[in-house]
Design a protein around this motif. Sequence first.
Motif, PDB file in Angstrom:
ATOM      1  N   GLY A  32       5.473   6.475   6.634  1.00  0.00           N
ATOM      2  CA  GLY A  32       4.930   5.849   7.517  1.00  0.00           C
ATOM      3  C   GLY A  32       3.517   5.897   6.582  1.00  0.00           C
ATOM      4  N   PRO A  33       2.704   5.956   8.238  1.00  0.00           N
ATOM      5  CA  PRO A  33       1.186   5.656   8.365  1.00  0.00           C
ATOM      6  C   PRO A  33       0.479   7.150   8.281  1.00  0.00           C
ATOM      7  CG  PRO A  33       2.141   4.783  10.614  1.00  0.00           C
ATOM      8  CD  PRO A  33       3.124   5.273   9.453  1.00  0.00           C
ATOM      9  N   GLU A  34       1.503   7.726   8.920  1.00  0.00           N
ATOM     10  CA  GLU A  34       0.437   8.951   8.622  1.00  0.00           C
ATOM     11  C   GLU A  34       1.794   9.924   8.449  1.00  0.00           C
ATOM     12  OE1 GLU A  34      -0.355  10.144  12.372  1.00  0.00           O
ATOM     13  OE2 GLU A  34      -2.354   8.347  12.943  1.00  0.00           O
ATOM     14  N   HIS A  85      -1.174   0.866   5.811  1.00  0.00           N
ATOM     15  CA  HIS A  85      -1.075  -0.846   6.424  1.00  0.00           C
ATOM     16  C   HIS A  85      -2.631  -1.182   6.713  1.00  0.00           C
ATOM     17  CE1 HIS A  85       2.901  -1.259   6.778  1.00  0.00           C
ATOM     18  NE2 HIS A  85       2.947   0.141   6.863  1.00  0.00           N
ATOM     19  N   THR A  86      -3.410  -0.201   6.824  1.00  0.00           N
ATOM     20  CA  THR A  86      -5.389  -0.853   7.383  1.00  0.00           C
ATOM     21  C   THR A  86      -5.345  -1.110   5.401  1.00  0.00           C
ATOM     22  OG1 THR A  86      -5.778   1.158   6.499  1.00  0.00           O
ATOM     23  CG2 THR A  86      -5.967   0.614   8.364  1.00  0.00           C
ATOM     24  N   ALA A  87      -4.655  -1.114   4.595  1.00  0.00           N
ATOM     25  CA  ALA A  87      -5.038  -2.019   3.082  1.00  0.00           C
ATOM     26  C   ALA A  87      -4.452  -3.374   3.132  1.00  0.00           C
ATOM     27  CB  ALA A  87      -4.489  -1.290   1.570  1.00  0.00           C
ATOM     28  N   PHE A 126       2.764  -0.294  12.940  1.00  0.00           N
ATOM     29  CA  PHE A 126       2.383  -1.298  11.910  1.00  0.00           C
ATOM     30  C   PHE A 126       0.770  -1.942  12.251  1.00  0.00           C
ATOM     31  CE2 PHE A 126       6.407  -0.106  11.595  1.00  0.00           C
ATOM     32  CZ  PHE A 126       6.586   1.149  10.473  1.00  0.00           C
ATOM     33  N   SER A 127       1.035  -2.319  12.971  1.00  0.00           N
ATOM     34  CA  SER A 127      -0.056  -3.390  13.675  1.00  0.00           C
ATOM     35  C   SER A 127      -1.012  -3.356  13.794  1.00  0.00           C
ATOM     36  CB  SER A 127       0.792  -4.185  15.434  1.00  0.00           C
ATOM     37  OG  SER A 127       1.350  -3.663  15.503  1.00  0.00           O
ATOM     38  N   ALA A 184      -1.226 -13.613  10.442  1.00  0.00           N
ATOM     39  CA  ALA A 184      -0.414 -13.531  11.172  1.00  0.00           C
ATOM     40  C   ALA A 184       0.881 -12.191  11.334  1.00  0.00           C
ATOM     41  CB  ALA A 184       0.251 -14.620  11.536  1.00  0.00           C
ATOM     42  N   TYR A 185       0.400 -11.426  10.711  1.00  0.00           N
ATOM     43  CA  TYR A 185       0.765  -9.992  10.558  1.00  0.00           C
ATOM     44  C   TYR A 185       0.828  -9.657   9.190  1.00  0.00           C
ATOM     45  CZ  TYR A 185       3.863  -5.901  11.706  1.00  0.00           C
ATOM     46  OH  TYR A 185       4.858  -4.969  11.426  1.00  0.00           O
ATOM     47  N   ASN A 186       2.739 -10.750   9.930  1.00  0.00           N
ATOM     48  CA  ASN A 186       3.381 -10.694   8.608  1.00  0.00           C
ATOM     49  C   ASN A 186       3.832 -12.093   8.123  1.00  0.00           C
ATOM     50  OD1 ASN A 186       5.636 -11.276   9.943  1.00  0.00           O
ATOM     51  ND2 ASN A 186       7.415  -9.316   9.702  1.00  0.00           N
ATOM     52  N   ASP A 187       4.982 -12.298   6.980  1.00  0.00           N
ATOM     53  CA  ASP A 187       5.262 -13.781   7.081  1.00  0.00           C
ATOM     54  C   ASP A 187       6.170 -14.490   8.173  1.00  0.00           C
ATOM     55  OD1 ASP A 187       3.634 -13.575   4.352  1.00  0.00           O
ATOM     56  OD2 ASP A 187       5.705 -13.545   2.857  1.00  0.00           O
TER      57      ASP A 187
END
Length: 348
Positions: free
Chosen positions: A168-170, A182-184, A214-215, A262-265
């Motif tokens: 995850g992110p952390e 996910h900031t990248a 994630f968003s 748009a966040y993702n595909d």
Amino acid sequence: MRYVMVQIPKTPASSSPAPRSVPTSADVARLAGVSRATVSYVLNNTSAVRISEPTRRRVHDAAKELGYVPHAAARSLRAGQSRLVVMPAPAFPVGPLYSRFMTELQWALGRLDYTVVQFGTVGLHGDEAVRAWAELRPVAVLVAGAQLDPQGVAVLKRAGARAVVTLGPEAVEGAHALLMDHTAVGRRAGRHLHDVGRRRIGVVVPAEAGLEAFSQPRLRGVRDALDGTGATVTELPLAYEEGAAARLAARWPDLGLDGLFAYNDEYAMLLMRALQDRGVRVPHDTAVIGADDLMLGRLLRPRLSTVHLELPSGRDLAELVDRAVRTPGLPTERHTVLGAEVVHRESS
């Protein structure tokens, strides 16, 4: 008042078959003409003892004929260590990219002789979920997203888990961490839209629960990329529903946006279709970019620009788990594993 007695004939005992006993390793040994130890060596793929190929075939044939399978819990007790790896089901909707990664990981752990169990977490949260995982006495637990804290890691380790890994992110204290920045992803998307001349950027933020981890970093990444450029960023909450996309598309002229991340595909395809139905030209009026690089995005017209994500190798993660299991004192490791590169196609 009269009573009439009706006698119901008894079903003969012979008409109900007796339950079959569960076959044991002793049954396999008798049928194969070998010792129980040999059965154990063969069915557990023990490499320390050499067994001839004909003997192996006899044991496997006997086990198949009897319908015998080894008892995982009993094997763990004999070995003094579980080979069970628990993977709690994510508390967020998963897409094709994540599903492929999890399939590869399970295959790699199976090759290392671990038994993988996916644990449903519906209705379980926090300490209650951790205790449910610990009850299975796993040797390792792999947790995706923000479902674990340091106290939970301690509970799992006291229950015998030698490896606790978060994805995850952390990072979480006491656990190995595969960090996904996910900031990248947002930075790449925001910079791309700016590079193609867009200055009024909309960013989809899914309304579905569980995706905030994630968003929000992706939204923050877009803001970081456009900071100081004079471009504006508009947050666009959106549920993954055709009706919600149509309502947002109806507001598009008032929003005045010329670029969209748009966040993702999946959200990109949903909203792009709604925009086109309202007469918005992509990319002439609004440039669109998603993330994940799904095959379906390449089949759209215009083809969808995207941020290609490079997830960690399932084999590498399986080896990390195995290393931690075999080396109980191994210091916790932290790896940044999410690669992000823009794939420029016709939609932007």
